[in-house]
Design a protein around this motif. Structure first.
Motif, PDB file in Angstrom:
ATOM      1  N   ILE A 164     -15.403  10.210  -4.050  1.00  0.00           N
ATOM      2  CA  ILE A 164     -14.364   9.655  -3.181  1.00  0.00           C
ATOM      3  C   ILE A 164     -14.825   9.738  -1.732  1.00  0.00           C
ATOM      4  O   ILE A 164     -15.369  10.752  -1.292  1.00  0.00           O
ATOM      5  CB  ILE A 164     -13.044  10.428  -3.322  1.00  0.00           C
ATOM      6  N   GLY A 165     -14.583   8.664  -1.025  1.00  0.00           N
ATOM      7  CA  GLY A 165     -14.938   8.642   0.383  1.00  0.00           C
ATOM      8  C   GLY A 165     -13.738   8.346   1.258  1.00  0.00           C
ATOM      9  O   GLY A 165     -12.830   7.606   0.859  1.00  0.00           O
ATOM     10  N   TRP A 166     -13.743   8.960   2.420  1.00  0.00           N
ATOM     11  CA  TRP A 166     -12.762   8.629   3.460  1.00  0.00           C
ATOM     12  C   TRP A 166     -13.476   7.783   4.508  1.00  0.00           C
ATOM     13  O   TRP A 166     -14.498   8.197   5.060  1.00  0.00           O
ATOM     14  CB  TRP A 166     -12.186   9.882   4.091  1.00  0.00           C
ATOM     15  N   PHE A 167     -12.911   6.619   4.778  1.00  0.00           N
ATOM     16  CA  PHE A 167     -13.424   5.692   5.768  1.00  0.00           C
ATOM     17  C   PHE A 167     -12.340   5.458   6.817  1.00  0.00           C
ATOM     18  O   PHE A 167     -11.162   5.696   6.555  1.00  0.00           O
ATOM     19  CB  PHE A 167     -13.794   4.356   5.112  1.00  0.00           C
ATOM     20  N   ARG A 168     -12.741   4.970   7.969  1.00  0.00           N
ATOM     21  CA  ARG A 168     -11.748   4.630   8.981  1.00  0.00           C
ATOM     22  C   ARG A 168     -12.173   3.367   9.712  1.00  0.00           C
ATOM     23  O   ARG A 168     -13.354   3.047   9.781  1.00  0.00           O
ATOM     24  CB  ARG A 168     -11.542   5.770   9.969  1.00  0.00           C
ATOM     25  N   GLN A 169     -11.177   2.681  10.227  1.00  0.00           N
ATOM     26  CA  GLN A 169     -11.435   1.465  11.001  1.00  0.00           C
ATOM     27  C   GLN A 169     -10.509   1.443  12.208  1.00  0.00           C
ATOM     28  O   GLN A 169      -9.284   1.399  12.055  1.00  0.00           O
ATOM     29  CB  GLN A 169     -11.234   0.218  10.147  1.00  0.00           C
ATOM     30  N   ALA A 170     -11.109   1.504  13.373  1.00  0.00           N
ATOM     31  CA  ALA A 170     -10.369   1.423  14.625  1.00  0.00           C
ATOM     32  C   ALA A 170     -10.293  -0.045  15.054  1.00  0.00           C
ATOM     33  O   ALA A 170     -11.122  -0.858  14.643  1.00  0.00           O
ATOM     34  CB  ALA A 170     -11.062   2.255  15.692  1.00  0.00           C
ATOM     35  N   PRO A 171      -9.319  -0.386  15.883  1.00  0.00           N
ATOM     36  CA  PRO A 171      -9.179  -1.778  16.332  1.00  0.00           C
ATOM     37  C   PRO A 171     -10.468  -2.276  16.971  1.00  0.00           C
ATOM     38  O   PRO A 171     -11.045  -1.626  17.843  1.00  0.00           O
ATOM     39  CB  PRO A 171      -8.042  -1.710  17.343  1.00  0.00           C
ATOM     40  N   GLY A 172     -10.922  -3.441  16.522  1.00  0.00           N
ATOM     41  CA  GLY A 172     -12.110  -4.049  17.095  1.00  0.00           C
ATOM     42  C   GLY A 172     -13.421  -3.443  16.645  1.00  0.00           C
ATOM     43  O   GLY A 172     -14.484  -3.831  17.138  1.00  0.00           O
ATOM     44  N   LYS A 173     -13.360  -2.486  15.733  1.00  0.00           N
ATOM     45  CA  LYS A 173     -14.591  -1.828  15.272  1.00  0.00           C
ATOM     46  C   LYS A 173     -14.766  -2.016  13.770  1.00  0.00           C
ATOM     47  O   LYS A 173     -13.835  -2.330  13.040  1.00  0.00           O
ATOM     48  CB  LYS A 173     -14.554  -0.343  15.624  1.00  0.00           C
ATOM     49  N   GLU A 174     -15.992  -1.786  13.330  1.00  0.00           N
ATOM     50  CA  GLU A 174     -16.275  -1.884  11.910  1.00  0.00           C
ATOM     51  C   GLU A 174     -15.784  -0.629  11.181  1.00  0.00           C
ATOM     52  O   GLU A 174     -15.677   0.450  11.758  1.00  0.00           O
ATOM     53  CB  GLU A 174     -17.776  -2.059  11.692  1.00  0.00           C
ATOM     54  N   ARG A 175     -15.513  -0.802   9.898  1.00  0.00           N
ATOM     55  CA  ARG A 175     -15.129   0.336   9.073  1.00  0.00           C
ATOM     56  C   ARG A 175     -16.337   1.260   8.905  1.00  0.00           C
ATOM     57  O   ARG A 175     -17.458   0.800   8.713  1.00  0.00           O
ATOM     58  CB  ARG A 175     -14.634  -0.156   7.716  1.00  0.00           C
TER      59      ARG A 175
END
Length: 127
Positions: free
Chosen positions: A34-45
């Protein structure tokens, strides 16, 4: 069919903590990394932290080391991400993803549409 649901996001002040949960249904997580990923506005995941199927191996993005802890409870079909000492730059939508038998570093290093993905939970760090 494996389905993932994230929870635990919210709004916290800098220095605060959040505990994210990723709960699976439909299939046992016993064989999935299992992985935790994040995506901020205007940025890649991006991959933040990943854990092997049995929890024996973990991976952390450099900016997460020492602040975030990933863990899992296979009996509850749930994976957690404890986030401490949060910073404004941690603000993002956080997603969990699952892949069979993957190594954590490999899972976190790729944003792959073949993974099983949750819908995400928003974490906002702001004063």
């Amino acid at each position: 069919q494996l389905q993932l649901v994230e929870s635990g996001g919210g709004v916290v002040q800098p220095g605060g903590s959040l505990r994210l949960s990723c709960t699976a249904s439909g299939v046992s997580l016993n064989y999935y990394a299992i992985g935790w990923f994040r995506q901020a506005p205007g940025k890649e995941r991006e991959g933040v932290s990943c854990i092997s199927s049995r929890g024996t191996l973990t991976y952390y993005k450099d900016s997460a080391k020492g602040r975030f802890t990933v863990s899992r409870d296979n009996a509850k079909n749930t994976v957690y991400l404890q986030m401490n000492s949060l910073k404004p730059e941690d603000t993002a939508v956080y997603y969990c993803a699952a892949d069979l038998w993957a190594r954590p570093e490999t899972l976190c290093g790729n944003v792959n549409s073949d993974y099983y993905w949750g819908q995400g939970t928003q974490a906002t760090v702001s004063s």
